[in-house]
Enzyme design. Structure first.
Site, PDB file in Angstrom:
ATOM      1  N   HIS A  20      21.045  60.079  94.396  1.00  0.00           N
ATOM      2  CA  HIS A  20      21.982  60.375  95.488  1.00  0.00           C
ATOM      3  C   HIS A  20      23.389  60.685  94.977  1.00  0.00           C
ATOM      4  O   HIS A  20      24.191  61.318  95.690  1.00  0.00           O
ATOM      5  CB  HIS A  20      22.028  59.192  96.450  1.00  0.00           C
ATOM      6  CG  HIS A  20      22.398  59.553  97.853  1.00  0.00           C
ATOM      7  ND1 HIS A  20      23.185  60.641  98.158  1.00  0.00           N
ATOM      8  CD2 HIS A  20      22.090  58.982  99.047  1.00  0.00           C
ATOM      9  CE1 HIS A  20      23.354  60.717  99.460  1.00  0.00           C
ATOM     10  NE2 HIS A  20      22.695  59.727 100.024  1.00  0.00           N
ATOM     11  N   SER A  23      25.445  62.932 122.511  1.00  0.00           N
ATOM     12  CA  SER A  23      24.642  63.807 121.670  1.00  0.00           C
ATOM     13  C   SER A  23      23.250  63.222 121.473  1.00  0.00           C
ATOM     14  O   SER A  23      23.002  62.032 121.687  1.00  0.00           O
ATOM     15  CB  SER A  23      25.322  64.001 120.314  1.00  0.00           C
ATOM     16  OG  SER A  23      25.269  62.797 119.566  1.00  0.00           O
ATOM     17  N   THR A  24      22.345  64.067 121.037  1.00  0.00           N
ATOM     18  CA  THR A  24      20.970  63.628 120.782  1.00  0.00           C
ATOM     19  C   THR A  24      20.937  62.524 119.741  1.00  0.00           C
ATOM     20  O   THR A  24      20.186  61.547 119.874  1.00  0.00           O
ATOM     21  CB  THR A  24      20.117  64.823 120.325  1.00  0.00           C
ATOM     22  OG1 THR A  24      20.068  65.801 121.372  1.00  0.00           O
ATOM     23  CG2 THR A  24      18.698  64.387 119.992  1.00  0.00           C
ATOM     24  N   ASP A  35      10.174  77.642 103.587  1.00  0.00           N
ATOM     25  CA  ASP A  35       8.968  78.463 103.509  1.00  0.00           C
ATOM     26  C   ASP A  35       8.893  79.095 102.122  1.00  0.00           C
ATOM     27  O   ASP A  35       9.668  79.981 101.792  1.00  0.00           O
ATOM     28  CB  ASP A  35       9.009  79.537 104.603  1.00  0.00           C
ATOM     29  CG  ASP A  35       7.828  80.492 104.547  1.00  0.00           C
ATOM     30  OD1 ASP A  35       6.912  80.276 103.729  1.00  0.00           O
ATOM     31  OD2 ASP A  35       7.829  81.466 105.319  1.00  0.00           O
TER      32      ASP A  35
END
Length: 461
Positions: free
Chosen positions: A167, A281-282, A400
């Site tokens: 990290h 917010s979500t 992808d």
């Protein structure tokens, strides 16, 4: 589903960037900022991405591995420090990332006879099983690698990309940038030019530190482990404090989140002494609900210390570019009473408190937050720390490599009592998150999580 005995390592390939770097700005070292130092000894972060390749098994060795290996090498042209080594020598006042010509990133090639569908269908796995799909970092007290990768083949032709990273070298936004760049090169082939927004910036001058916050952290990190002992220059990440925990995956649907918003609003109307949350917010609503479930399930002590990470790239002055590579995240910390969170207005208390601390971060000097972190970094015996990791704002579809975006994602939380938010597919408005808890704790949390959602649904009818 147990897979630990069925994963076989076939090979470990050391992948180096091309001899001639495309970025001549890389010297022999990169310094760490105060944001990086904050994560110097944190446990490694880990991700698992599962892909459906729709390719025959024979293509694994003939096509998939060479394509991933070669594109990784090309990607490291621009991400060369990720192949470097984090060190803190006796002759250095601070740790840094050392860059050498023979640097490389280990890519483990493995296979398993496990059925991936059973892994996806079961929301609960042993943490030790998931570790078999993840590569280890090379670490010691004096040196640490920054990135390790593993590709595991399933009998169905599905593959799993396992990532372990230190990290101190990167936050979630930076890792997402690396994966998007690698996927872009792998998908297009033949060393395509990277779009400007996928080229990382490692220049530490973008992190302004006029009040010398970095020195605060260096002094803190160098504190001897024992009185009178040598100064602590360890760069070894802390070991995870658990290896017998369950990994649990949960989801809040769009309807669940709207029901939670309506419930918070309803409680506010009933209790006029409470001000409306600054943010609905979500993320705030999700964290507030999960936190109250933690408390109601009996998983917290008398007090809760809640830590919500905030990306400061756009909050610093001047703002930091989106493609800055490193850490630019700080954990907003707030203390709450378990009794308040377990009460009738607990959801409101959690949402209001969490949203207010984020607003405070926007308005205040960041040095104050860092100083408070150092002063209040210890947890009392009557306090439980609950943290948040990950982000819902990173797109799975951007990973992808040529076979479509990941079919599934599993984050492996570095801490117990850690709410890990998952990346989402484009257009998905729900929230997936995971937890790592003891088996009985997981059962208690799941029961409370599902029961309260049912009550919310009934109230909304």
């Amino acid at each position: 589903m147990s897979i630990s005995s069925s994963v076989a390592v076939l090979n470990v390939v050391q992948v180096s960037p091309p001899t001639a770097p495309v970025n001549n700005a890389f010297q022999d070292r990169i310094s760490l900022t105060h944001f990086d130092l904050l994560a110097l000894r944190a446990p490694p972060n880990q991700r698992l991405f599962f892909y459906e390749t729709h390719l025959p098994i024979s293509a694994f060795a003939e096509t998939v591995i060479p394509k991933l290996r070669d594109s990784l090498s090309l990607t490291l042209q621009n991400f060369r420090p990720l192949a470097g080594t984090l060190i803190w020598s006796l002759h250095s006042d601070e740790p840094y990332i050392r860059i050498k010509d023979d640097d490389s990133v280990p890519l483990t090639i493995a296979e398993t006879d496990a059925d991936p569908q059973k892994l996806f269908d079961d929301p609960f796995q042993q943490e030790t099983d998931l570790q078999q799909l993840l590569p280890p970092l090379r670490v010691s007290e004096t040196e640490a690698s920054l990135l390790a990768l593993q590709i595991t083949l399933f009998p169905s032709g599905d593959i799993c990309l396992g990532i372990t990273f230190h990290h101190a070298a990167q936050d979630g936004a930076s890792l997402a940038l690396f994966l998007k760049s690698w996927a872009h090169i792998c998908r297009h082939g033949d060393d395509p030019p990277l779009p400007q927004n996928l080229i990382p910036i490692f220049d530490r001058d973008f992190i302004d530190d006029p009040k010398n916050i970095k020195q605060l952290f260096l002094d803190h990190l160098l504190t001897p482990l024992t009185p009178g002992g040598p100064r602590n220059r360890s760069v070894k990440p802390m070991e995870k404090p658990f290896n017998d925990r369950m990994h649990g995956s949960f989801r809040l649907t769009v309807d669940d989140i709207e029901n939670l918003r309506r419930r918070i609003t309803s409680l506010q109307v009933q209790n006029t002494s409470q001000e409306p949350p600054v943010r609905m917010s979500t993320v705030v609503v999700t964290c507030a609900y999960v936190l109250t479930c933690f408390v109601k399930a009996g998983l917290t002590k008398k007090h809760v210390r809640f830590i919500l990470p905030a990306d400061l790239r756009k909050r610093l002055q001047p703002p930091v570019p989106d493609n800055y590579y490193g850490n630019c995240v700080f954990g907003c910390t707030v203390d709450m009473s378990s009794d308040d969170l377990a009460g009738q207005d607990g959801l409101v208390v959690a949402a209001k408190t969490i949203s207010s601390v984020v607003s405070e971060l926007d308005a205040n000097d960041h040095r104050t937050f860092f100083e408070n972190f150092l002063l209040n970094n210890t947890i009392s015996q009557e306090e439980t720390k609950v943290g948040v990791g990950g982000s819902i704002y990173f797109s799975l579809d951007e990973k992808d490599f040529g076979w479509g975006g990941p079919k599934h994602l599993k984050n492996v939380p570095p801490w117990p009592n850690h709410i890990y938010l998952a990346e989402r597919r484009d257009g998905d408005k729900g929230v997936d998150f995971c937890l790592m808890l003891a088996k009985q704790e997981m059962a208690e949390f799941e029961s409370k999580f599902l029961d309260d959602l049912k009550l919310l649904e009934k109230r909304s009818c």
